[in-house]
Scaffold this motif. Structure first.
Motif, PDB file in Angstrom:
ATOM      1  N   TYR A   8       0.833  -1.204   0.000  1.00 40.73           N
ATOM      2  CA  TYR A   8       0.000   0.000   0.000  1.00 40.73           C
ATOM      3  C   TYR A   8       0.872   1.261   0.000  1.00 40.73           C
ATOM      4  O   TYR A   8       2.062   1.214   0.284  1.00 40.73           O
ATOM      5  CB  TYR A   8      -0.931   0.001   1.212  1.00 40.73           C
ATOM      6  CG  TYR A   8      -1.991  -1.070   1.119  1.00 40.73           C
ATOM      7  CD1 TYR A   8      -3.192  -0.823   0.472  1.00 40.73           C
ATOM      8  CD2 TYR A   8      -1.774  -2.325   1.670  1.00 40.73           C
ATOM      9  CE1 TYR A   8      -4.160  -1.809   0.370  1.00 40.73           C
ATOM     10  CE2 TYR A   8      -2.730  -3.315   1.569  1.00 40.73           C
ATOM     11  CZ  TYR A   8      -3.930  -3.055   0.923  1.00 40.73           C
ATOM     12  OH  TYR A   8      -4.874  -4.034   0.823  1.00 40.73           O
ATOM     13  N   GLU A   9       0.238   2.369  -0.287  1.00 39.41           N
ATOM     14  CA  GLU A   9       0.912   3.666  -0.266  1.00 39.41           C
ATOM     15  C   GLU A   9       1.209   4.060   1.188  1.00 39.41           C
ATOM     16  O   GLU A   9       0.508   3.618   2.106  1.00 39.41           O
ATOM     17  CB  GLU A   9       0.039   4.732  -0.931  1.00 39.41           C
ATOM     18  CG  GLU A   9      -0.151   4.518  -2.420  1.00 39.41           C
ATOM     19  CD  GLU A   9       1.169   4.489  -3.179  1.00 39.41           C
ATOM     20  OE1 GLU A   9       2.038   5.357  -2.932  1.00 39.41           O
ATOM     21  OE2 GLU A   9       1.351   3.583  -4.017  1.00 39.41           O
ATOM     22  N   ILE A  13      -0.642   3.023   4.853  1.00 38.06           N
ATOM     23  CA  ILE A  13       0.050   2.351   5.958  1.00 38.06           C
ATOM     24  C   ILE A  13      -0.159   3.142   7.246  1.00 38.06           C
ATOM     25  O   ILE A  13      -0.406   2.569   8.310  1.00 38.06           O
ATOM     26  CB  ILE A  13       1.550   2.164   5.637  1.00 38.06           C
ATOM     27  CG1 ILE A  13       1.718   1.251   4.419  1.00 38.06           C
ATOM     28  CG2 ILE A  13       2.291   1.608   6.851  1.00 38.06           C
ATOM     29  CD1 ILE A  13       3.128   1.195   3.855  1.00 38.06           C
ATOM     30  N   ILE A  14      -0.112   4.450   7.134  1.00 31.52           N
ATOM     31  CA  ILE A  14      -0.381   5.309   8.292  1.00 31.52           C
ATOM     32  C   ILE A  14      -1.808   5.092   8.784  1.00 31.52           C
ATOM     33  O   ILE A  14      -2.041   4.985   9.995  1.00 31.52           O
ATOM     34  CB  ILE A  14      -0.122   6.786   7.931  1.00 31.52           C
ATOM     35  CG1 ILE A  14       1.374   7.012   7.747  1.00 31.52           C
ATOM     36  CG2 ILE A  14      -0.707   7.725   8.990  1.00 31.52           C
ATOM     37  CD1 ILE A  14       1.737   8.325   7.082  1.00 31.52           C
ATOM     38  N   GLU A  15      -2.752   4.984   7.869  1.00 26.44           N
ATOM     39  CA  GLU A  15      -4.148   4.756   8.267  1.00 26.44           C
ATOM     40  C   GLU A  15      -4.308   3.405   8.960  1.00 26.44           C
ATOM     41  O   GLU A  15      -5.103   3.278   9.890  1.00 26.44           O
ATOM     42  CB  GLU A  15      -5.085   4.875   7.066  1.00 26.44           C
ATOM     43  CG  GLU A  15      -5.237   6.293   6.566  1.00 26.44           C
ATOM     44  CD  GLU A  15      -5.570   7.293   7.669  1.00 26.44           C
ATOM     45  OE1 GLU A  15      -6.521   7.071   8.440  1.00 26.44           O
ATOM     46  OE2 GLU A  15      -4.856   8.320   7.765  1.00 26.44           O
ATOM     47  N   ALA A  92       3.058  -1.721  10.999  1.00 26.01           N
ATOM     48  CA  ALA A  92       2.989  -0.502  10.186  1.00 26.01           C
ATOM     49  C   ALA A  92       4.353   0.180  10.091  1.00 26.01           C
ATOM     50  O   ALA A  92       4.744   0.654   9.020  1.00 26.01           O
ATOM     51  CB  ALA A  92       1.949   0.460  10.749  1.00 26.01           C
ATOM     52  N   THR A  93       5.074   0.215  11.194  1.00 23.04           N
ATOM     53  CA  THR A  93       6.401   0.844  11.185  1.00 23.04           C
ATOM     54  C   THR A  93       7.336   0.120  10.215  1.00 23.04           C
ATOM     55  O   THR A  93       8.029   0.760   9.415  1.00 23.04           O
ATOM     56  CB  THR A  93       7.004   0.850  12.603  1.00 23.04           C
ATOM     57  OG1 THR A  93       6.152   1.611  13.454  1.00 23.04           O
ATOM     58  CG2 THR A  93       8.396   1.445  12.619  1.00 23.04           C
ATOM     59  N   GLN A  94       7.340  -1.192  10.274  1.00 25.00           N
ATOM     60  CA  GLN A  94       8.210  -1.962   9.381  1.00 25.00           C
ATOM     61  C   GLN A  94       7.794  -1.821   7.923  1.00 25.00           C
ATOM     62  O   GLN A  94       8.641  -1.661   7.040  1.00 25.00           O
ATOM     63  CB  GLN A  94       8.219  -3.439   9.795  1.00 25.00           C
ATOM     64  CG  GLN A  94       8.882  -3.694  11.124  1.00 25.00           C
ATOM     65  CD  GLN A  94      10.350  -3.286  11.097  1.00 25.00           C
ATOM     66  OE1 GLN A  94      11.074  -3.517  10.143  1.00 25.00           O
ATOM     67  NE2 GLN A  94      10.787  -2.652  12.170  1.00 25.00           N
ATOM     68  N   ALA A  95       6.481  -1.875   7.671  1.00 26.59           N
ATOM     69  CA  ALA A  95       5.997  -1.731   6.294  1.00 26.59           C
ATOM     70  C   ALA A  95       6.329  -0.341   5.752  1.00 26.59           C
ATOM     71  O   ALA A  95       6.760  -0.207   4.601  1.00 26.59           O
ATOM     72  CB  ALA A  95       4.488  -1.984   6.242  1.00 26.59           C
ATOM     73  N   HIS A  97       8.759   1.609   6.738  1.00 24.74           N
ATOM     74  CA  HIS A  97      10.220   1.624   6.543  1.00 24.74           C
ATOM     75  C   HIS A  97      10.583   0.994   5.195  1.00 24.74           C
ATOM     76  O   HIS A  97      11.349   1.568   4.409  1.00 24.74           O
ATOM     77  CB  HIS A  97      10.901   0.886   7.693  1.00 24.74           C
ATOM     78  CG  HIS A  97      12.342   0.579   7.460  1.00 24.74           C
ATOM     79  ND1 HIS A  97      13.322   1.540   7.452  1.00 24.74           N
ATOM     80  CD2 HIS A  97      12.960  -0.597   7.195  1.00 24.74           C
ATOM     81  CE1 HIS A  97      14.489   0.969   7.200  1.00 24.74           C
ATOM     82  NE2 HIS A  97      14.294  -0.328   7.040  1.00 24.74           N
ATOM     83  N   HIS A  98      10.038  -0.193   4.923  1.00 25.98           N
ATOM     84  CA  HIS A  98      10.343  -0.867   3.665  1.00 25.98           C
ATOM     85  C   HIS A  98       9.817  -0.092   2.460  1.00 25.98           C
ATOM     86  O   HIS A  98      10.491  -0.022   1.433  1.00 25.98           O
ATOM     87  CB  HIS A  98       9.767  -2.281   3.653  1.00 25.98           C
ATOM     88  CG  HIS A  98      10.424  -3.192   4.633  1.00 25.98           C
ATOM     89  ND1 HIS A  98       9.731  -4.160   5.315  1.00 25.98           N
ATOM     90  CD2 HIS A  98      11.699  -3.281   5.077  1.00 25.98           C
ATOM     91  CE1 HIS A  98      10.558  -4.801   6.124  1.00 25.98           C
ATOM     92  NE2 HIS A  98      11.756  -4.290   5.993  1.00 25.98           N
ATOM     93  N   LYS A  99       8.622   0.459   2.595  1.00 26.63           N
ATOM     94  CA  LYS A  99       7.998   1.172   1.479  1.00 26.63           C
ATOM     95  C   LYS A  99       8.741   2.468   1.140  1.00 26.63           C
ATOM     96  O   LYS A  99       8.955   2.782  -0.029  1.00 26.63           O
ATOM     97  CB  LYS A  99       6.538   1.482   1.824  1.00 26.63           C
ATOM     98  CG  LYS A  99       5.762   2.155   0.724  1.00 26.63           C
ATOM     99  CD  LYS A  99       5.482   1.181  -0.398  1.00 26.63           C
ATOM    100  CE  LYS A  99       4.582   1.793  -1.452  1.00 26.63           C
ATOM    101  NZ  LYS A  99       4.192   0.809  -2.433  1.00 26.63           N
ATOM    102  N   THR A 100       9.145   3.209   2.162  1.00 25.23           N
ATOM    103  CA  THR A 100       9.761   4.522   1.932  1.00 25.23           C
ATOM    104  C   THR A 100      11.285   4.470   1.865  1.00 25.23           C
ATOM    105  O   THR A 100      11.906   5.402   1.366  1.00 25.23           O
ATOM    106  CB  THR A 100       9.374   5.508   3.048  1.00 25.23           C
ATOM    107  OG1 THR A 100       9.898   5.042   4.298  1.00 25.23           O
ATOM    108  CG2 THR A 100       7.869   5.704   3.116  1.00 25.23           C
ATOM    109  N   GLY A 101      11.873   3.422   2.409  1.00 23.33           N
ATOM    110  CA  GLY A 101      13.323   3.326   2.449  1.00 23.33           C
ATOM    111  C   GLY A 101      13.960   4.154   3.555  1.00 23.33           C
ATOM    112  O   GLY A 101      15.182   4.188   3.670  1.00 23.33           O
ATOM    113  N   LYS A 102      13.131   4.819   4.350  1.00 20.85           N
ATOM    114  CA  LYS A 102      13.665   5.622   5.456  1.00 20.85           C
ATOM    115  C   LYS A 102      14.233   4.690   6.518  1.00 20.85           C
ATOM    116  O   LYS A 102      13.579   3.743   6.939  1.00 20.85           O
ATOM    117  CB  LYS A 102      12.578   6.492   6.071  1.00 20.85           C
ATOM    118  CG  LYS A 102      12.158   7.623   5.188  1.00 20.85           C
ATOM    119  CD  LYS A 102      11.174   8.531   5.914  1.00 20.85           C
ATOM    120  CE  LYS A 102      10.867   9.753   5.082  1.00 20.85           C
ATOM    121  NZ  LYS A 102      10.077  10.718   5.844  1.00 20.85           N
TER     122      LYS A 102
END
Length: 149
Positions: A8-9, A13-15, A92-95, A97-102
């Protein structure tokens, strides 16, 4: 679960994090604490949080029933499964992290945004219902008490 969520965007993920926290807060009730006490024999701040995560993980029907009537947890087999789902708190934090690369968690991460929205489950709200004494447990949740004692 992380792999599914990271499709997801970032906003979605935040939602997810916000919805999770809403459910954790919805289950913050003295009768849920009583149910955990009966099932596990003890309650601490951390174990109570993880118990509510486990309850969410049981699915919408079971969760809704338990929030309305925690004695309904007598219908769940908790003998074979340890009622604790701490890892749900990090999905959510891990997803994200993986999605944004931060690499470093900052104010854009799901947890920070949820807290900013007032969804802090660490003592920021009042537990619903009335507190109880241990000797009240057999009458407070009779089906659950009969099953575990």
């Amino acid at each position: 679960m992380i792999k599914s969520l990271e499709r997801y965007e970032p906003a979605q993920i935040i939602e997810f994090e916000c919805l999770l926290r809403q459910q954790i807060l919805a289950a913050d009730d003295f009768k849920i604490i009583a149910a955990q006490k009966i099932i596990r024999g003890s309650v601490s701040d951390d174990s109570y949080l993880y118990f509510r995560c486990w309850l969410i993980g049981q699915g919408e029907e079971t969760f809704t029933k338990a929030v309305y009537n925690p004695d309904s947890l007598a219908d769940i087999d908790t003998e074979e499964v340890y009622p604790d789902f701490e890892s749900l708190l990090y999905v959510a934090t891990q997803a994200y992290h993986h999605k944004t690369g931060k690499k470093e968690e900052d104010e854009t991460f799901p947890r920070a945004i949820a807290i900013e929205r007032g969804l802090d489950y660490d003592g920021a709200t009042e537990t619903k219902g009335e507190d109880w004494e241990e000797e009240q447990l057999p009458t407070l949740l009779p089906k659950l008490w009969a099953k575990h004692n």
